[in-house]
Design a protein around this motif. Sequence first.
Motif, PDB file in Angstrom:
ATOM      1  N   THR A  26     -17.489 -20.352   2.305  1.00 18.05           N
ATOM      2  CA  THR A  26     -17.368 -21.974   1.923  1.00 18.05           C
ATOM      3  C   THR A  26     -18.336 -22.403   0.786  1.00 18.05           C
ATOM      4  O   THR A  26     -17.855 -23.089   0.014  1.00 18.05           O
ATOM      5  N   LEU A  27     -19.197 -21.597   0.525  1.00 19.14           N
ATOM      6  CA  LEU A  27     -19.938 -21.897  -0.815  1.00 19.14           C
ATOM      7  C   LEU A  27     -19.299 -21.705  -1.898  1.00 19.14           C
ATOM      8  O   LEU A  27     -19.267 -22.350  -3.024  1.00 19.14           O
ATOM      9  N   ILE A  28     -18.497 -20.359  -1.961  1.00 21.45           N
ATOM     10  CA  ILE A  28     -17.606 -20.151  -3.077  1.00 21.45           C
ATOM     11  C   ILE A  28     -16.547 -21.156  -3.254  1.00 21.45           C
ATOM     12  O   ILE A  28     -16.171 -21.556  -4.379  1.00 21.45           O
ATOM     13  N   ALA A  29     -15.863 -21.558  -2.206  1.00 19.32           N
ATOM     14  CA  ALA A  29     -14.575 -22.440  -2.193  1.00 19.32           C
ATOM     15  C   ALA A  29     -15.276 -23.750  -2.821  1.00 19.32           C
ATOM     16  O   ALA A  29     -14.500 -24.428  -3.599  1.00 19.32           O
ATOM     17  N   VAL A  30     -16.488 -24.268  -2.327  1.00 23.73           N
ATOM     18  CA  VAL A  30     -16.967 -25.442  -2.657  1.00 23.73           C
ATOM     19  C   VAL A  30     -17.531 -25.483  -4.121  1.00 23.73           C
ATOM     20  O   VAL A  30     -17.324 -26.277  -5.074  1.00 23.73           O
ATOM     21  N   ALA A  31     -18.525 -24.435  -4.400  1.00 22.24           N
ATOM     22  CA  ALA A  31     -19.127 -24.572  -5.378  1.00 22.24           C
ATOM     23  C   ALA A  31     -18.914 -23.341  -6.656  1.00 22.24           C
ATOM     24  O   ALA A  31     -19.299 -23.592  -7.504  1.00 22.24           O
ATOM     25  N   GLY A  32     -17.910 -22.510  -6.260  1.00 23.93           N
ATOM     26  CA  GLY A  32     -17.770 -21.385  -7.297  1.00 23.93           C
ATOM     27  C   GLY A  32     -16.487 -21.697  -8.256  1.00 23.93           C
ATOM     28  O   GLY A  32     -15.668 -22.602  -8.001  1.00 23.93           O
ATOM     29  N   ARG A  33     -16.632 -21.329  -8.988  1.00 22.55           N
ATOM     30  CA  ARG A  33     -15.708 -21.398 -10.262  1.00 22.55           C
ATOM     31  C   ARG A  33     -15.292 -19.698 -10.895  1.00 22.55           C
ATOM     32  O   ARG A  33     -16.157 -19.230 -10.982  1.00 22.55           O
ATOM     33  N   ARG A  34     -13.967 -19.765 -11.380  1.00 21.51           N
ATOM     34  CA  ARG A  34     -13.840 -18.235 -11.774  1.00 21.51           C
ATOM     35  C   ARG A  34     -13.671 -18.554 -13.323  1.00 21.51           C
ATOM     36  O   ARG A  34     -13.123 -19.677 -13.805  1.00 21.51           O
ATOM     37  N   THR A  35     -13.887 -17.636 -14.045  1.00 19.98           N
ATOM     38  CA  THR A  35     -13.542 -17.583 -15.551  1.00 19.98           C
ATOM     39  C   THR A  35     -13.023 -16.413 -15.900  1.00 19.98           C
ATOM     40  O   THR A  35     -13.274 -15.367 -15.620  1.00 19.98           O
ATOM     41  N   ILE A  79     -18.429 -17.642 -10.322  1.00 18.17           N
ATOM     42  CA  ILE A  79     -19.680 -18.059 -10.861  1.00 18.17           C
ATOM     43  C   ILE A  79     -20.220 -19.082 -10.101  1.00 18.17           C
ATOM     44  O   ILE A  79     -19.295 -20.081  -9.709  1.00 18.17           O
ATOM     45  N   VAL A  80     -21.372 -19.185  -9.647  1.00 17.24           N
ATOM     46  CA  VAL A  80     -22.019 -20.337  -8.856  1.00 17.24           C
ATOM     47  C   VAL A  80     -23.147 -20.619  -9.737  1.00 17.24           C
ATOM     48  O   VAL A  80     -23.957 -20.192 -10.031  1.00 17.24           O
ATOM     49  N   ALA A 134     -29.227 -14.214 -10.108  1.00 18.24           N
ATOM     50  CA  ALA A 134     -28.765 -13.572  -9.166  1.00 18.24           C
ATOM     51  C   ALA A 134     -27.402 -13.033  -8.967  1.00 18.24           C
ATOM     52  O   ALA A 134     -26.548 -13.506  -9.585  1.00 18.24           O
ATOM     53  N   ALA A 135     -27.210 -11.857  -8.168  1.00 15.14           N
ATOM     54  CA  ALA A 135     -25.675 -11.193  -8.239  1.00 15.14           C
ATOM     55  C   ALA A 135     -25.552 -10.531  -6.768  1.00 15.14           C
ATOM     56  O   ALA A 135     -26.861 -10.101  -6.491  1.00 15.14           O
ATOM     57  N   SER A 150     -12.326  -8.477  -1.664  1.00 17.22           N
ATOM     58  CA  SER A 150     -13.842  -8.525  -1.925  1.00 17.22           C
ATOM     59  C   SER A 150     -14.394  -9.240  -2.929  1.00 17.22           C
ATOM     60  O   SER A 150     -13.274  -9.332  -4.106  1.00 17.22           O
ATOM     61  N   THR A 151     -15.467  -9.716  -3.169  1.00 17.14           N
ATOM     62  CA  THR A 151     -15.783 -10.813  -4.417  1.00 17.14           C
ATOM     63  C   THR A 151     -17.341 -10.319  -4.753  1.00 17.14           C
ATOM     64  O   THR A 151     -18.285 -10.030  -3.987  1.00 17.14           O
ATOM     65  N   VAL A 152     -17.356 -10.408  -6.281  1.00  8.92           N
ATOM     66  CA  VAL A 152     -18.657 -10.226  -6.875  1.00  8.92           C
ATOM     67  C   VAL A 152     -19.120 -11.831  -7.276  1.00  8.92           C
ATOM     68  O   VAL A 152     -18.278 -12.554  -7.880  1.00  8.92           O
ATOM     69  N   VAL A 153     -20.358 -12.176  -6.704  1.00 10.80           N
ATOM     70  CA  VAL A 153     -20.831 -13.659  -7.115  1.00 10.80           C
ATOM     71  C   VAL A 153     -21.788 -13.359  -8.138  1.00 10.80           C
ATOM     72  O   VAL A 153     -22.922 -12.702  -7.688  1.00 10.80           O
ATOM     73  N   LEU A 154     -21.905 -14.457  -9.168  1.00  5.37           N
ATOM     74  CA  LEU A 154     -22.730 -14.210 -10.106  1.00  5.37           C
ATOM     75  C   LEU A 154     -23.251 -15.680 -10.371  1.00  5.37           C
ATOM     76  O   LEU A 154     -22.681 -16.680 -10.159  1.00  5.37           O
ATOM     77  N   THR A 155     -24.634 -15.918 -10.574  1.00  9.98           N
ATOM     78  CA  THR A 155     -25.105 -17.376 -10.717  1.00  9.98           C
ATOM     79  C   THR A 155     -25.126 -17.623 -12.333  1.00  9.98           C
ATOM     80  O   THR A 155     -25.097 -16.764 -12.944  1.00  9.98           O
TER      81      THR A 155
END
Length: 331
Positions: A126-135, A142-143, A149-150, A158-163
């Motif tokens: 949910t956080l990724i859908a609302v606040a995440g973006r891809r580049t 990217i959040v 943090a990562a 699978s997803t890698v999340v970076l701030t």
Amino acid sequence: MTVGAVLLAYALALGVGGGSLCRRSGWLERAPRLGVALLLSVAWSVPVALFLAGLTIAVPHTALSSGVSELLGACIVRIRSAYSTPGGTVVAVAGLCLSAVIVVRVSWVAAQVVQLRRTERRTQQTLIAVAGRRTPAWPAVIVDEVRPAAYSLAGPPSTVVLTSGLLAALTRAQVAAVIAHERAHVRCRHHRLLASAAVVVGTLPGLPLMGELRSVVRRLIEMQADDVAARTHAPETIATALFTVATGQPPGSVPITPTSALAAGDSDAVARVRRLLLPPATFSRRVRGAVRAGIAAAVLVPVLTAFAPAAVAANQPPVVTSQAAAPAPPG
């Protein structure tokens, strides 16, 4: 001593004495993958031994003994003799209760762990859908967050999340090393290893072996991910990225050297930085073989201890009882 007593003694010895394996786990950092396998196999050997102890204690005093003897083709007298336990029905009921408690406890804790992880994953999605973006620049989500943090979410997908703070604090080479580290977690299925550790610790939380198991397993899998990332990225690059993420300080503010790492304190991040900059000697072939033998022993000893007497009895000549030897009455 009965088979059940041997299994109970084995579980107690591992559950209490195994705590030193976690407290002195530094040598396992030389081969983190083997270290995790050893720790988890030893830890799971305890509830397995307790479960089998309950069954073997109950065998001679229940209908199960007849079924076992027929299955193995051995005389019921030999089976009962092999598994004989003083105490009669009361002890047999206690044994069955012990096995039932282990099964119920493992099932309940496993359900709790699965539910918790599903909830956490839904929250992160949910956080990724609302606040995440891809580049296009990075194969990650990217959040916006100041703190560097990562982390990774196991799939599928699978997803890698970076701030955004991490992207601002690290160089491109360091970001690529961080992504390689997080992908290693997913590829090595570290989330399953952590779940396995959580279940066994929750099943028998009072044992010394379980006290530090989760933290040690987590540290070892982080080191394994470091090793995987170091195959394609310089260890110094991973170390500087790790130090920046751990301290929140930008690169160059503190020199990353073995001396500064040793002086920074005895945290997991410091241990990983020190290990990357001063790699320990790898295990010799003999030591690796010994560790693998320990893993196999932890898996097989409870099972062999429980069923070896029945297997031996199955290969013995049938016991002729006095009743069976008596001549049939004349018809």
